[in-house]
Design an enzyme around this catalytic site. Structure first.
Site, short mmCIF file in Angstrom:
data_model
loop_
_atom_site.label_atom_id
_atom_site.label_comp_id
_atom_site.label_asym_id
_atom_site.label_seq_id
_atom_site.Cartn_x
_atom_site.Cartn_y
_atom_site.Cartn_z
N TYR A 33 0.83 -1.20 0.00
CA TYR A 33 0.00 0.00 0.00
C TYR A 33 0.86 1.25 0.00
CZ TYR A 33 0.80 0.84 5.04
OH TYR A 33 1.37 1.11 6.26
N LYS A 147 6.38 -2.10 1.89
CA LYS A 147 5.21 -1.52 2.57
C LYS A 147 4.01 -2.45 2.42
CE LYS A 147 3.13 3.06 3.26
NZ LYS A 147 3.28 3.09 4.71
N GLU A 179 11.83 2.17 14.32
CA GLU A 179 10.96 3.26 13.86
C GLU A 179 9.69 3.26 14.71
OE1 GLU A 179 9.73 2.46 9.76
OE2 GLU A 179 9.78 0.31 10.17
N LEU A 204 10.94 1.06 7.18
CA LEU A 204 10.34 1.54 5.93
C LEU A 204 11.14 2.77 5.45
CD1 LEU A 204 7.90 1.05 4.02
CD2 LEU A 204 6.92 3.08 5.08
N1 PDD Z 1 2.80 4.83 7.39
N2 PDD Z 1 7.47 3.62 8.95
C1 PDD Z 1 6.34 2.89 8.93
C2 PDD Z 1 6.34 1.57 9.60
C3 PDD Z 1 5.19 3.40 8.30
O1 PDD Z 1 4.05 2.68 8.28
C4 PDD Z 1 5.24 4.69 7.71
C5 PDD Z 1 4.05 5.29 7.00
C6 PDD Z 1 6.45 5.41 7.74
C7 PDD Z 1 6.60 6.76 7.11
O2 PDD Z 1 6.62 6.69 5.72
P1 PDD Z 1 6.12 7.90 4.81
O3 PDD Z 1 6.90 9.09 5.22
O4 PDD Z 1 6.44 7.48 3.44
O5 PDD Z 1 4.64 8.08 5.08
C8 PDD Z 1 7.55 4.83 8.37
C9 PDD Z 1 1.61 5.28 6.70
C10 PDD Z 1 1.42 6.75 6.74
C11 PDD Z 1 0.42 4.48 7.21
O6 PDD Z 1 0.63 3.29 7.40
O7 PDD Z 1 -0.67 5.03 7.37
#
Ligand code: PDD
Length: 284
Positions: A33, A147, A179, A204
């Site tokens: 996703y 992801k 994270e 991620l």
């Molecule tokens: N989550 N680390 C994890 C485990 C994440 O699920 C996310 C993002 C990030 C940050 O990635 P980005 O800057 O590309 O949004 C880091 C999304 C927002 C979610 O699961 O809703």
């Protein structure tokens, strides 16, 4: 109010959207996703999210359901049809539907689902007060760089944090922070360095993280990409997290230890402002 969502080429009211019970996303969490933020009705960091989507698909040997141009059209169409000025577009690609089996046949048609979530992102109460986090052991699988939709462990960790009366959990493996449950973790040392873990399969590869690293360097801030412990974070001048859904989110307490005066720090606030300004200027 009913939203219009996108399912496999069709725009439909959310109550009418359907996916097969045999979809491997549903049965096996066999899907990936992306979450892209929307500011002033436009998409932030869209190219970065599409590039990471392709990386996730490639790592799982899954074909892209439609072209990148078509994905942009769908994103824009959903934002327009649902009148989203500020919020998120969620996109999910799964391997497709087939009778339940661990092995999948060649040539499955991937499923594609997108929907919007209207949400105030800039004027966030959480960002104004800063969030509190607790550490939780990182028990996720070892390919967190992909992801995938298998979000059970991060959901459990977030619920654990909520039960303990705080906002989120920072995940820790071998004594080092990986994270947050749905965001990348950062600290600002007392010497003024901005620290976030280096890219690997352990985290991620956040699109917001990449943007903030670039913007911090342009603002002449010192940046280090390395892991840190909870103890180092508790002793830091500031901490924050980054994600498309929260931009730069100040962290004011870690495992019960208040950072500084317990208010969002100046570096996190500045990076949040710079990020939002840049995101608005480059949104498409
Ligand atoms: N989550 N680390 C994890 C485990 C994440 O699920 C996310 C993002 C990030 C940050 O990635 P980005 O800057 O590309 O949004 C880091 C999304 C927002 C979610 O699961 O809703």
């Amino acid at each position: 109010m009913s939203r219009t969502v996108h399912v496999n080429g069709a725009y439909v009211p959310e109550e009418e959207a359907k996916i097969s019970v045999f979809d491997r996303g549903f049965l096996m969490a066999d899907g990936v996703y992306e979450v892209t933020s929307v500011l002033e009705g436009r998409l932030c960091d869209f190219a970065g999210h599409i590039a990471r989507l392709h990386r996730s698909l490639r790592e799982l040997d899954m074909p892209a359901p439609v072209s990148d141009d078509a994905l942009l059209v769908i994103h824009r169409e959903l934002v327009a049809r649902n009148g989203v000025e500020e919020g998120l577009v969620y996109l999910q690609v799964t391997r497709g539907a087939h009778d339940r089996d661990f092995a999948w046949p060649e040539g499955l048609t991937p499923s594609l689902v997108l929907f919007t979530q209207a949400k105030p992102l800039i004027r966030s109460a959480a960002a104004a007060r800063g969030i509190r986090v607790v550490s939780v052991e990182d028990l996720r699988w070892r390919r967190r760089d992909i992801k995938t939709v298998q979000l059970l462990y991060p959901s459990l960790a977030k619920m654990d944090a909520k039960k303990r009366g705080v906002d989120d959990a920072w995940l820790v493996e071998d004594g080092l922070v990986t994270e947050g449950t749905s965001n990348n973790a950062w600290i600002v040392t007392k010497g003024g360095s901005i620290v976030t873990r280096q890219l690997s399969n352990d985290i991620l590869h956040g699109i917001t993280r990449a943007a903030v690293l670039k913007l911090a360097a342009e603002a002449q801030l010192r940046v280090e990409e390395r892991p840190f412990t909870i103890a180092e974070a508790q002793d830091a001048a500031e901490a924050f997290s980054t994600a498309a859904s929260s931009f730069v989110m100040p962290v004011v307490e870690i495992d019960g230890k208040r950072l500084g005066d317990g208010k969002p720090g100046p570096v996190a606030r500045r990076l949040r402002d710079i990020y939002v300004e840049n995101a608005m200027a480059t949104a498409i």
